[in-house]
Each structure stands twice: as structure tokens, then as C-alpha cells.
Design an enzyme around this catalytic site. Structure first.
Site, PDB file in Angstrom:
ATOM      1  N   LEU A  64       0.837  -1.202   0.000  1.00 57.10           N
ATOM      2  CA  LEU A  64       0.000   0.000   0.000  1.00 57.10           C
ATOM      3  C   LEU A  64       0.871   1.250   0.000  1.00 57.10           C
ATOM      4  O   LEU A  64       2.063   1.182   0.301  1.00 57.10           O
ATOM      5  CB  LEU A  64      -0.914  -0.031   1.230  1.00 57.10           C
ATOM      6  CG  LEU A  64      -1.969  -1.149   1.187  1.00 57.10           C
ATOM      7  CD1 LEU A  64      -2.663  -1.314   2.525  1.00 57.10           C
ATOM      8  CD2 LEU A  64      -2.992  -0.886   0.083  1.00 57.10           C
ATOM      9  N   THR A  95       6.471   0.744   2.283  1.00 55.66           N
ATOM     10  CA  THR A  95       7.429   1.525   3.065  1.00 55.66           C
ATOM     11  C   THR A  95       6.613   2.307   4.094  1.00 55.66           C
ATOM     12  O   THR A  95       5.834   3.187   3.747  1.00 55.66           O
ATOM     13  CB  THR A  95       8.234   2.479   2.156  1.00 55.66           C
ATOM     14  OG1 THR A  95       8.762   1.724   1.062  1.00 55.66           O
ATOM     15  CG2 THR A  95       9.376   3.116   2.919  1.00 55.66           C
ATOM     16  N   LYS A 170      15.081   0.064   4.961  1.00 58.04           N
ATOM     17  CA  LYS A 170      14.513   0.595   3.712  1.00 58.04           C
ATOM     18  C   LYS A 170      14.599   2.133   3.683  1.00 58.04           C
ATOM     19  O   LYS A 170      15.053   2.735   2.714  1.00 58.04           O
ATOM     20  CB  LYS A 170      13.051   0.129   3.584  1.00 58.04           C
ATOM     21  CG  LYS A 170      12.238   0.821   2.525  1.00 58.04           C
ATOM     22  CD  LYS A 170      12.691   0.485   1.112  1.00 58.04           C
ATOM     23  CE  LYS A 170      12.015   1.395   0.106  1.00 58.04           C
ATOM     24  NZ  LYS A 170      12.373   1.089  -1.270  1.00 58.04           N
TER      25      LYS A 170
HETATM   26  P1  NAD Z   1       0.975   2.412  -6.206  1.00 62.93           P
HETATM   27  O1  NAD Z   1       0.332   3.708  -5.858  1.00 62.93           O
HETATM   28  O2  NAD Z   1       1.282   2.115  -7.638  1.00 62.93           O
HETATM   29  O3  NAD Z   1       0.092   1.191  -5.631  1.00 62.93           O
HETATM   30  C1  NAD Z   1      -0.637   1.234  -4.440  1.00 62.93           C
HETATM   31  C2  NAD Z   1      -1.934   0.458  -4.666  1.00 62.93           C
HETATM   32  O4  NAD Z   1      -2.642   0.398  -3.455  1.00 62.93           O
HETATM   33  C3  NAD Z   1      -2.853   1.123  -5.700  1.00 62.93           C
HETATM   34  O5  NAD Z   1      -3.193   0.187  -6.706  1.00 62.93           O
HETATM   35  C4  NAD Z   1      -4.080   1.551  -4.873  1.00 62.93           C
HETATM   36  O6  NAD Z   1      -5.297   1.466  -5.597  1.00 62.93           O
HETATM   37  C5  NAD Z   1      -4.026   0.544  -3.751  1.00 62.93           C
HETATM   38  N1  NAD Z   1      -4.700   0.966  -2.528  1.00 62.93           N
HETATM   39  C6  NAD Z   1      -4.573   2.135  -1.859  1.00 62.93           C
HETATM   40  N2  NAD Z   1      -5.338   2.122  -0.744  1.00 62.93           N
HETATM   41  C7  NAD Z   1      -5.958   0.906  -0.723  1.00 62.93           C
HETATM   42  C8  NAD Z   1      -6.858   0.281   0.172  1.00 62.93           C
HETATM   43  N3  NAD Z   1      -7.302   0.906   1.271  1.00 62.93           N
HETATM   44  N4  NAD Z   1      -7.289  -0.969  -0.123  1.00 62.93           N
HETATM   45  C9  NAD Z   1      -6.854  -1.608  -1.222  1.00 62.93           C
HETATM   46  N5  NAD Z   1      -5.974  -1.068  -2.110  1.00 62.93           N
HETATM   47  C10 NAD Z   1      -5.543   0.174  -1.855  1.00 62.93           C
HETATM   48  O7  NAD Z   1       2.294   2.328  -5.321  1.00 62.93           O
HETATM   49  P2  NAD Z   1       3.585   1.421  -5.601  1.00 62.93           P
HETATM   50  O8  NAD Z   1       4.547   2.206  -6.418  1.00 62.93           O
HETATM   51  O9  NAD Z   1       3.152   0.059  -6.011  1.00 62.93           O
HETATM   52  O10 NAD Z   1       4.184   1.373  -4.120  1.00 62.93           O
HETATM   53  C11 NAD Z   1       3.635   0.529  -3.116  1.00 62.93           C
HETATM   54  C12 NAD Z   1       4.554   0.578  -1.906  1.00 62.93           C
HETATM   55  O11 NAD Z   1       5.859   0.114  -2.276  1.00 62.93           O
HETATM   56  C13 NAD Z   1       4.754   2.002  -1.350  1.00 62.93           C
HETATM   57  O12 NAD Z   1       4.834   1.942   0.050  1.00 62.93           O
HETATM   58  C14 NAD Z   1       6.073   2.454  -1.981  1.00 62.93           C
HETATM   59  O13 NAD Z   1       6.715   3.447  -1.204  1.00 62.93           O
HETATM   60  C15 NAD Z   1       6.835   1.133  -2.019  1.00 62.93           C
HETATM   61  N6  NAD Z   1       7.863   1.026  -3.085  1.00 62.93           N
HETATM   62  C16 NAD Z   1       7.611   1.412  -4.374  1.00 62.93           C
HETATM   63  C17 NAD Z   1       8.617   1.258  -5.355  1.00 62.93           C
HETATM   64  C18 NAD Z   1       8.401   1.677  -6.821  1.00 62.93           C
HETATM   65  O14 NAD Z   1       9.403   1.736  -7.559  1.00 62.93           O
HETATM   66  N7  NAD Z   1       7.187   1.914  -7.281  1.00 62.93           N
HETATM   67  C19 NAD Z   1       9.835   0.687  -5.001  1.00 62.93           C
HETATM   68  C20 NAD Z   1      10.038   0.269  -3.692  1.00 62.93           C
HETATM   69  C21 NAD Z   1       9.051   0.443  -2.734  1.00 62.93           C
END
Ligand code: NAD
Length: 295
Positions: A64, A95, A170
Site C-alpha cells: 500500500l 514503506t 529501507k
Molecule cells: P501504487 O500507488 O502504484 O500502488 C498502491 C496500490 O494500493 C494502488 O493500486 C491503490 O489502488 C491501492 N490501494 C490504496 N489504498 C488501498 C486500500 N485501502 N485498499 C486496497 N488497495 C488500496 O504504489 P507502488 O509504487 O506500487 O508502491 C507501493 C509501496 O511500495 C509504497 O509503500 C512504496 O513506497 C513502495 N515502493 C515502491 C517502489 C516503486 O518503484 N514503485 C519501489 C520500492 C518500494
């Protein structure tokens, strides 16, 4: 082992897909059902609510945006902890901060649910390839029970110690990504304004003592003007806020992080949370009336 996966965004989507492809029984949920399509095509099952997705699961996995969404899904009305099975395990791949980790763990333990913090690194390419770095915090015996699942999505999975250790590792490494992005844009800006061709300037940086993964991975999308769609600007700013929170709680002074947090904060205010994360360098482009563009 039955798995529930919540949050199928840039990272959660490919991770859940790899788990489905590995043959696990997986139920999924996201606020946006269209994000589940590839996983359903690979044998995953759609659930219509967070409570429904976790009800039979031995292991619940969340990916999330951050503390706010985790707190809401764990502790607010209709929370998943009420629906989860006794003896089940919640692995959070997001994170997150230590305060929300402690709050969720206390509520989980009261219901005989174990938790692990297991934030990830490696971007969307690492998520698709199943080669993520995963930093695990929590009890060793809990980690042993789910190690095989984490090995499906990770290429470098490390159990670092007790609860919170994963989030600390992280946050302590991810801030460098943003410091490097800002530093790279300043090096490119100086060279370009001084008359060096943008692509030649990037290739010089890539071979210099100041070279970095960030220069290789994010230099091209800066020069192309796409600002990289794999990660949201608002989530980058969230990571910088988590860095300053962790610095405060550990009594650490980080002057560069304070400046970079301010840059990302202003970029979110100006361009919006959902913009691509490299839009942070657009502030510098505007300050200098100069785009960082190749041909
Ligand atoms: P994102 O915004 O693409 O995905 C988050 C998802 O969560 C979305 O699809 C959203 O619809 C869903 N969501 C939000 N609230 C919700 C709820 N209450 N119930 C169900 N679904 C819900 O984000 P991301 O880039 O996939 O990142 C996710 C996590 O991973 C974050 O904490 C981010 O900091 C971490 N992260 C991201 C990356 C990257 O390169 N994108 C790399 C490392 C870590």
C-alpha cells in the site's frame, strides 16, 4: 498455503502475479479492480472487500502507499485484523513508519496474528523479474514460515532482526535515491548551461567517480522528459518525510535530507501527488529556465 494480497499497484501488481504464477492459491483486492486483471488471468481470485480477501488466508500481504492506508486498513472500521484467522501472518511490503508498525503489531498480537515488516527495493523491473531486495523485520520463526513465498518475489531477501528493522533499513537506503536524483539534475544543469551537449554530459557523469545507479536508470527519462512513470512523486515525498521522522526519533541530524524533503514537498504542491517522481527536477528546470533535454 493460502495467500491474500492487497494493493496491486506498480509494485504489488507484479509481485502478486509472480506469486500466482508460482502456483500459490492467491486471492487479491485493490480499490481499482482493473489492476487485478493479469493476476486473475494467471489463476488468482478477486475478492470484493479487504475483509473478504483475508478471511481464509494463512498469509496476508500488503503493498500500500504508506502509513495512512495501512493504519486505515488495520485499525479503522471494517479492518482486516478483525477478519483475519487466528495464527495467520501479515507481511507488509510497503514503506511504512515505526509508529504505525507498533500500533498494528499490538492490535495483531492481541488477536494471535503475527506480523513482519518486509519493505522492498528494486523498482518495477525488480518486481516483474522477482528479483527484489526485501528487508525483513520480525520474529525469526515467523520469517521461516513464509521464507519460500518471499523468495518467489525477491532475489535478495534478508532477515535483519526484530520488528521495524526492515522499515529502518529501507528508509535509510531509499533517501539516497532522491538525494542522487536531485544531485544528478544539478550536475546535468550545470554542464548543459555551460554549453555541454546533454547526452554527452550524462555519459560523462555515468563514467565519473560520481556515477550511480540513479544516473544510469533515471538519467535517460530525465533527458527524454518522461520523468519516469514507475513511481509517484507523492510516494517519493512520503519516503523523504519518513526519513526525517526516523531521523527525529533516533536523534540524527541530516541536513541534506532536510533540503531534499523540501524540494519534493514543493514539487508535490506544484505538480501533484500522482505525477512521475522525477518531476521533482522540474523545479530546477523552471528555476534555471532550462529544460534538461536530449535530442
Ligand atoms: P501504487 O500507488 O502504484 O500502488 C498502491 C496500490 O494500493 C494502488 O493500486 C491503490 O489502488 C491501492 N490501494 C490504496 N489504498 C488501498 C486500500 N485501502 N485498499 C486496497 N488497495 C488500496 O504504489 P507502488 O509504487 O506500487 O508502491 C507501493 C509501496 O511500495 C509504497 O509503500 C512504496 O513506497 C513502495 N515502493 C515502491 C517502489 C516503486 O518503484 N514503485 C519501489 C520500492 C518500494
Amino acid at each position: 498455503m493460502k495467500i491474500a494480497f492487497i494493493g496491486l499497484g506498480n509494485m504489488g501488481g507484479p509481485m502478486a502475479l509472480n506469486i500466482a504464477k508460482a502456483g500459490y492459491d492467491i486471492n487479491v483486492f485493490d480499490l481499482d479492480k482493473s489492476k487485478a486483471e493479469p493476476i486473475l488471468a494467471a489463476g488468482g481470485v478477486w475478492s470484493t472487500s479487504p475483509a473478504e480477501v483475508v478471511v481464509d488466508a494463512d498469509v496476508v500481504m500488503t503493498s500500500l502507499p504508506g502509513p495512512k492506508q495501512l493504519q486505515s486498513i488495520a485499525l479503522d472500521e471494517d479492518n482486516i485484523l478483525d477478519a483475519m484467522k487466528q495464527g495467520s501472518i501479515w507481511i507488509d511490503l510497503s514503506t511504512n513508519n515505526l509508529e504505525v508498525e507498533r500500533e498494528i503489531r499490538a492490535a495483531a498480537e492481541a488477536k494471535d496474528i503475527s506480523t513482519l515488516d518486509a519493505p522492498i527495493s528494486g523498482g518495477t523491473e525488480g518486481a516483474a523479474a522477482g528479483s527484489l531486495a526485501i528487508y525483513v523485520g520480525g520474529k525469526a520463526e515467523t520469517y521461516e514460515k513464509v521464507k519460500d513465498i518471499l523468495d518467489v518475489i525477491g532475489g535478495d531477501v534478508k532477515h535483519l532482526g526484530d520488528h521495524g528493522a526492515g522499515y529502518v533499513a529501507k528508509i535509510s537506503q531509499v533517501m539516497l535515491c532522491y538525494l542522487h536524483s536531485v544531485a544528478l539534475s544539478e550536475a546535468l544543469m550545470l554542464g548543459i548551461k555551460g554549453g555541454v551537449d546533454p547526452e554527452i554530459m550524462l555519459s560523462i557523469v555515468q563514467k565519473s567517480t560520481g556515477r550511480s545507479y540513479v544516473a544510469d536508470r533515471y538519467g535517460p527519462p530525465i533527458l527524454e522528459g518522461s520523468y519516469d512513470p514507475g513511481f509517484a512523486l507523492g510516494l517519493a515525498h512520503k519516503d523523504m518525510k519518513l526519513t526525517l521522522e526516523l531521523a527525529k526519533s533516533t536523534g540524527t541530524t541530516l541536513p541534506m535530507c532536510e533540503q531534499v524533503e523540501d524540494i519534493y514537498s514543493r514539487a508535490v504542491d506544484k505538480y501533484g501527488f500522482d505525477q512521475n517522481h522525477l518531476m521533482a527536477v522540474k523545479l530546477l528546470e523552471e528555476q534555471n529556465d532550462q529544460l534538461l533535454r536530449g535530442k
